[in-house]
Design a protein around this motif. Structure first.
Motif, PDB file in Angstrom:
ATOM      1  N   HIS A 157       0.896  -1.181   0.000  1.00  0.00           N
ATOM      2  CA  HIS A 157       0.000   0.000   0.000  1.00  0.00           C
ATOM      3  C   HIS A 157       0.920   1.212   0.000  1.00  0.00           C
ATOM      4  N   VAL A 158       0.905   1.928  -1.116  1.00  0.00           N
ATOM      5  CA  VAL A 158       1.939   2.932  -1.351  1.00  0.00           C
ATOM      6  C   VAL A 158       1.379   4.351  -1.277  1.00  0.00           C
ATOM      7  N   TYR A 159       2.033   5.172  -0.482  1.00  0.00           N
ATOM      8  CA  TYR A 159       1.667   6.593  -0.313  1.00  0.00           C
ATOM      9  C   TYR A 159       2.893   7.441  -0.665  1.00  0.00           C
ATOM     10  N   TYR A 160       2.733   8.753  -0.531  1.00  0.00           N
ATOM     11  CA  TYR A 160       3.849   9.655  -0.826  1.00  0.00           C
ATOM     12  C   TYR A 160       4.254  10.442   0.423  1.00  0.00           C
ATOM     13  N   ALA A 161       5.559  10.557   0.628  1.00  0.00           N
ATOM     14  CA  ALA A 161       6.066  11.398   1.711  1.00  0.00           C
ATOM     15  C   ALA A 161       5.778  12.862   1.401  1.00  0.00           C
ATOM     16  N   ASP A 162       5.828  13.189   0.119  1.00  0.00           N
ATOM     17  CA  ASP A 162       5.421  14.533  -0.310  1.00  0.00           C
ATOM     18  C   ASP A 162       5.022  14.467  -1.777  1.00  0.00           C
ATOM     19  N   GLU A 163       4.301  15.483  -2.200  1.00  0.00           N
ATOM     20  CA  GLU A 163       3.891  15.541  -3.602  1.00  0.00           C
ATOM     21  C   GLU A 163       3.759  16.995  -4.001  1.00  0.00           C
ATOM     22  N   ARG A 164       4.036  17.230  -5.271  1.00  0.00           N
ATOM     23  CA  ARG A 164       3.908  18.571  -5.827  1.00  0.00           C
ATOM     24  C   ARG A 164       2.468  18.747  -6.314  1.00  0.00           C
ATOM     25  N   ALA A 165       1.902  19.964  -6.137  1.00  0.00           N
ATOM     26  CA  ALA A 165       0.502  20.213  -6.512  1.00  0.00           C
ATOM     27  C   ALA A 165       0.416  20.467  -8.013  1.00  0.00           C
ATOM     28  N   VAL A 166       0.597  19.391  -8.745  1.00  0.00           N
ATOM     29  CA  VAL A 166       0.552  19.453 -10.214  1.00  0.00           C
ATOM     30  C   VAL A 166      -0.246  18.238 -10.684  1.00  0.00           C
ATOM     31  N   PRO A 167      -0.762  18.263 -11.923  1.00  0.00           N
ATOM     32  CA  PRO A 167      -1.481  17.077 -12.409  1.00  0.00           C
ATOM     33  C   PRO A 167      -0.604  15.816 -12.324  1.00  0.00           C
ATOM     34  N   LEU A 168      -1.275  14.670 -12.233  1.00  0.00           N
ATOM     35  CA  LEU A 168      -0.545  13.419 -11.988  1.00  0.00           C
ATOM     36  C   LEU A 168       0.360  13.002 -13.148  1.00  0.00           C
ATOM     37  N   ASP A 169       0.127  13.618 -14.337  1.00  0.00           N
ATOM     38  CA  ASP A 169       0.996  13.281 -15.471  1.00  0.00           C
ATOM     39  C   ASP A 169       1.974  14.425 -15.788  1.00  0.00           C
ATOM     40  N   HIS A 170       2.109  15.359 -14.851  1.00  0.00           N
ATOM     41  CA  HIS A 170       3.014  16.501 -15.046  1.00  0.00           C
ATOM     42  C   HIS A 170       4.461  16.050 -14.785  1.00  0.00           C
ATOM     43  N   PRO A 171       5.415  16.587 -15.538  1.00  0.00           N
ATOM     44  CA  PRO A 171       6.817  16.177 -15.324  1.00  0.00           C
ATOM     45  C   PRO A 171       7.322  16.417 -13.895  1.00  0.00           C
ATOM     46  N   ASP A 172       6.711  17.366 -13.152  1.00  0.00           N
ATOM     47  CA  ASP A 172       7.157  17.617 -11.765  1.00  0.00           C
ATOM     48  C   ASP A 172       6.512  16.679 -10.739  1.00  0.00           C
ATOM     49  N   SER A 173       5.576  15.845 -11.183  1.00  0.00           N
ATOM     50  CA  SER A 173       4.832  15.020 -10.225  1.00  0.00           C
ATOM     51  C   SER A 173       5.680  13.852  -9.704  1.00  0.00           C
ATOM     52  N   ASN A 174       5.731  13.696  -8.386  1.00  0.00           N
ATOM     53  CA  ASN A 174       6.440  12.540  -7.814  1.00  0.00           C
ATOM     54  C   ASN A 174       5.727  11.245  -8.204  1.00  0.00           C
ATOM     55  N   HIS A 175       4.393  11.307  -8.312  1.00  0.00           N
ATOM     56  CA  HIS A 175       3.639  10.119  -8.719  1.00  0.00           C
ATOM     57  C   HIS A 175       4.022   9.714 -10.147  1.00  0.00           C
ATOM     58  N   LYS A 176       4.140  10.682 -11.028  1.00  0.00           N
ATOM     59  CA  LYS A 176       4.528  10.352 -12.417  1.00  0.00           C
ATOM     60  C   LYS A 176       5.927   9.716 -12.440  1.00  0.00           C
ATOM     61  N   LEU A 177       6.825  10.303 -11.668  1.00  0.00           N
ATOM     62  CA  LEU A 177       8.189   9.768 -11.626  1.00  0.00           C
ATOM     63  C   LEU A 177       8.168   8.310 -11.135  1.00  0.00           C
ATOM     64  N   CYS A 178       7.450   8.082 -10.036  1.00  0.00           N
ATOM     65  CA  CYS A 178       7.381   6.708  -9.497  1.00  0.00           C
ATOM     66  C   CYS A 178       6.706   5.776 -10.497  1.00  0.00           C
ATOM     67  N   SER A 179       5.673   6.275 -11.204  1.00  0.00           N
ATOM     68  CA  SER A 179       4.984   5.440 -12.193  1.00  0.00           C
ATOM     69  C   SER A 179       5.956   5.057 -13.308  1.00  0.00           C
ATOM     70  N   ASP A 180       6.697   6.061 -13.800  1.00  0.00           N
ATOM     71  CA  ASP A 180       7.593   5.813 -14.936  1.00  0.00           C
ATOM     72  C   ASP A 180       8.717   4.841 -14.584  1.00  0.00           C
ATOM     73  N   VAL A 181       9.324   5.041 -13.403  1.00  0.00           N
ATOM     74  CA  VAL A 181      10.533   4.238 -13.148  1.00  0.00           C
ATOM     75  C   VAL A 181      10.287   3.028 -12.263  1.00  0.00           C
ATOM     76  N   PHE A 182       9.109   2.942 -11.617  1.00  0.00           N
ATOM     77  CA  PHE A 182       8.911   1.850 -10.664  1.00  0.00           C
ATOM     78  C   PHE A 182       7.599   1.095 -10.881  1.00  0.00           C
ATOM     79  N   TYR A 183       6.453   1.781 -10.733  1.00  0.00           N
ATOM     80  CA  TYR A 183       5.178   1.041 -10.825  1.00  0.00           C
ATOM     81  C   TYR A 183       4.993   0.372 -12.179  1.00  0.00           C
ATOM     82  N   SER A 184       5.552   0.987 -13.225  1.00  0.00           N
ATOM     83  CA  SER A 184       5.364   0.401 -14.559  1.00  0.00           C
ATOM     84  C   SER A 184       6.095  -0.937 -14.679  1.00  0.00           C
ATOM     85  N   LYS A 185       6.952  -1.250 -13.691  1.00  0.00           N
ATOM     86  CA  LYS A 185       7.764  -2.465 -13.801  1.00  0.00           C
ATOM     87  C   LYS A 185       7.420  -3.518 -12.752  1.00  0.00           C
ATOM     88  N   VAL A 186       6.467  -3.194 -11.863  1.00  0.00           N
ATOM     89  CA  VAL A 186       6.109  -4.144 -10.797  1.00  0.00           C
ATOM     90  C   VAL A 186       4.578  -4.196 -10.667  1.00  0.00           C
TER      91      VAL A 186
END
Ligand SMILES: O=C1O[C@H](COP(=O)(O)O)[C@@H](O)[C@H](O)[C@H]1O
Length: 258
Positions: A70-99
């Motif tokens: 069950h995965v949460y964020y320690a912090d997040e930037r107030a930007v859309p979830l597909d924005h290049p500054d989004s921590n969620h997008k970063l985690c999706s691109d490099v981690f969730y997409s592979k597990v």
């Protein structure tokens, strides 16, 4: 749960960044196993920045029960979830997409509230209440593991040096609209949550972190945000760093063993 005074940080320093991420993977696997044995699920908070890439060594490793993460964020930037500054997008691109973590077990911010930081942080606090207060009947969320990075100024999550959020005592999730590192509008877990975690692991690599790591570990009295991460006992804070990052640190290193 009864909380006691914090224990001293445990510092692990590795010869290379690759050694560091292999050890981090073994640590996460062990924590996941222990947490699932104890409560049938594994709660983790991730950071952005350089951290998500350090999880690469987990990909394809045996013993991982991704459906119980069950995965949460320690912090997040107030930007859309597909924005290049989004921590969620970063985690999706490099981690969730592979597990295979079930999408319903990944908890991003609610993009409907991006215009109102108060509502955005309240909505995220509600997510934590659903996970922790309702399932564990706990007074504080007790994450099994929070993974943090540390910026060159000593910030961690979105807790920045000298900012009033460092003394937030009520909210589990708070907002900031003047972060010195762009983007300025963010939400963050507060120390109330971070310092009740079962384990917090910082990950820091590279010579550019050396001066700050020295201050954080050898001069905690300076009160940099990363130094203030001191989970109440039985919680524990760990530092996973490479030798380049720890080159100026006098604080005692521990031998990594599981
Ligand atoms: O802005 C942020 O920075 C910190 C540190 O990033 P790093 O690239 O120096 O590791 C990160 O932990 C945080 O999640 C992020 O929002």
């Amino acid at each position: 749960m009864v909380f006691g005074p914090p224990q001293d940080p445990i510092l692990y320093s590795f010869p290379s960044p690759n050694n560091l991420i292999d050890a981090l993977a073994s640590f996460v696997i062990k924590v996941q196993k222990d947490s699932i044995e104890k409560k049938g699920r594994f709660t983790i908070a991730l950071s952005g920045g350089s951290l998500p890439k350090q999880l690469n060594s987990l990909i394809g490793k045996p013993g991982l029960k991704w459906d119980l993460w069950h995965v949460y964020y320690a912090d997040e930037r107030a930007v859309p979830l597909d924005h290049p500054d989004s921590n969620h997008k970063l985690c999706s691109d490099v981690f969730y997409s592979k597990v295979p973590i079930p999408v319903q077990n990944i908890h991003p911010i609610d993009p409907n509230y991006l215009d109102d930081l108060d509502e955005l942080s309240d909505a995220y606090e509600q997510e934590l209440i659903r996970e922790f207060a309702m399932k564990d009947s706990a007074r504080y969320p007790v994450f099994d593991l929070i993974l943090l990075g540390m910026g060159p100024d000593g910030h961690t999550a979105s807790l920045f040096p000298g900012h009033e959020l460092l003394s937030e005592e009520d909210r589990w999730v708070a907002w900031i609209d003047d972060a010195p590192k762009p983007p300025p509008r963010r939400i963050t877990l507060t120390y109330l949550v971070i310092n009740h975690a079962a384990r917090v692991a910082f990950v820091a690599a590279g010579a550019e972190k050396a001066d700050t790591l020295h201050t954080v570990l050898d001069k905690p009295e300076e009160g940099l945000p990363a130094s203030r991460v001191r989970p109440a006992s039985p919680g524990q804070v760990f530092w996973f760093v490479d030798d380049a990052a720890s080159s100026k640190v006098q604080y005692q290193r521990a031998q990594f063993k599981l």
